[in-house]
Design a protein around this motif. Structure first.
Motif, PDB file in Angstrom:
ATOM      1  N   GLN A   7      -5.909   2.128  -9.305  1.00 60.92           N
ATOM      2  CA  GLN A   7      -5.236   2.770  -8.643  1.00 60.92           C
ATOM      3  C   GLN A   7      -4.113   2.119  -7.884  1.00 60.92           C
ATOM      4  N   ASN A   8      -2.864   2.161  -8.111  1.00 69.18           N
ATOM      5  CA  ASN A   8      -1.852   1.212  -7.540  1.00 69.18           C
ATOM      6  C   ASN A   8      -1.864   1.417  -6.112  1.00 69.18           C
ATOM      7  N   SER A   9      -1.611   0.518  -5.205  1.00 70.13           N
ATOM      8  CA  SER A   9      -1.470   0.842  -3.801  1.00 70.13           C
ATOM      9  C   SER A   9      -0.028   1.572  -3.438  1.00 70.13           C
ATOM     10  N   SER A  10      -0.408   2.637  -2.360  1.00 65.48           N
ATOM     11  CA  SER A  10       0.923   3.367  -2.456  1.00 65.48           C
ATOM     12  C   SER A  10       2.062   2.239  -1.730  1.00 65.48           C
ATOM     13  N   ALA A  12       2.572  -0.536  -2.204  1.00 67.44           N
ATOM     14  CA  ALA A  12       3.268  -1.558  -3.137  1.00 67.44           C
ATOM     15  C   ALA A  12       4.457  -0.718  -3.957  1.00 67.44           C
ATOM     16  N   ILE A  13       4.090   0.853  -4.163  1.00 69.99           N
ATOM     17  CA  ILE A  13       5.156   1.459  -4.445  1.00 69.99           C
ATOM     18  C   ILE A  13       6.351   1.488  -3.651  1.00 69.99           C
ATOM     19  N   GLY A  53      -1.351  -3.060  -8.195  1.00 69.35           N
ATOM     20  CA  GLY A  53       0.100  -3.030  -7.951  1.00 69.35           C
ATOM     21  C   GLY A  53       0.552  -4.326  -7.332  1.00 69.35           C
ATOM     22  N   ASP A  54      -0.317  -5.454  -7.180  1.00 70.23           N
ATOM     23  CA  ASP A  54       0.531  -6.700  -6.812  1.00 70.23           C
ATOM     24  C   ASP A  54       1.763  -7.168  -7.332  1.00 70.23           C
ATOM     25  N   SER A  55       1.777  -6.668  -8.405  1.00 70.07           N
ATOM     26  CA  SER A  55       3.044  -7.299  -8.905  1.00 70.07           C
ATOM     27  C   SER A  55       4.243  -6.262  -8.461  1.00 70.07           C
ATOM     28  N   LEU A  56       4.143  -4.821  -8.464  1.00 66.58           N
ATOM     29  CA  LEU A  56       5.143  -4.161  -7.864  1.00 66.58           C
ATOM     30  C   LEU A  56       5.095  -4.477  -6.503  1.00 66.58           C
TER      31      LEU A  56
END
Length: 91
Positions: A7-10, A12-13, A53-56
């Motif tokens: 799951q992507n980190s919120s 990060a988003i 989500g590190d890249s985000l």
């Protein structure tokens, strides 16, 4: 194929979205929020291996820092230009 879905980190988003907003609708405020949330998100992602989500977060950080650097350079150019005009006017 049984892959683990991360799951992507919120945060990060949020960093990515506010980084984009820093270039469009909220020039300075969006950039500052992108920088802060990007750093917090990258720390959160490093500590919890189930988050992605590190890249985000990194893109949000880059967008934020580039916008802040551009604003600082624009202010500096403004001061130097009008300072030079003032100096020429006193001669």
């Amino acid at each position: 194929m049984n892959g683990v879905v991360r799951q992507n980190s919120s945060l990060a988003i949020i960093s990515l979205v506010t980084g984009i907003l820093g270039w469009t609708l909220l020039p300075f405020l969006g950039s500052i929020v992108a920088i802060v949330t990007g750093h917090i998100a990258r720390k959160e992602i490093r500590q919890d291996p189930t988050l992605g989500g590190d890249s985000l977060a990194l893109v949000g950080l880059v967008l934020g820092w580039v916008a802040v650097a551009g604003a600082v350079l624009a202010i500096l150019a403004f001061i130097l230009f009008f300072g030079g005009l003032a100096w020429l006017g006193t001669r």
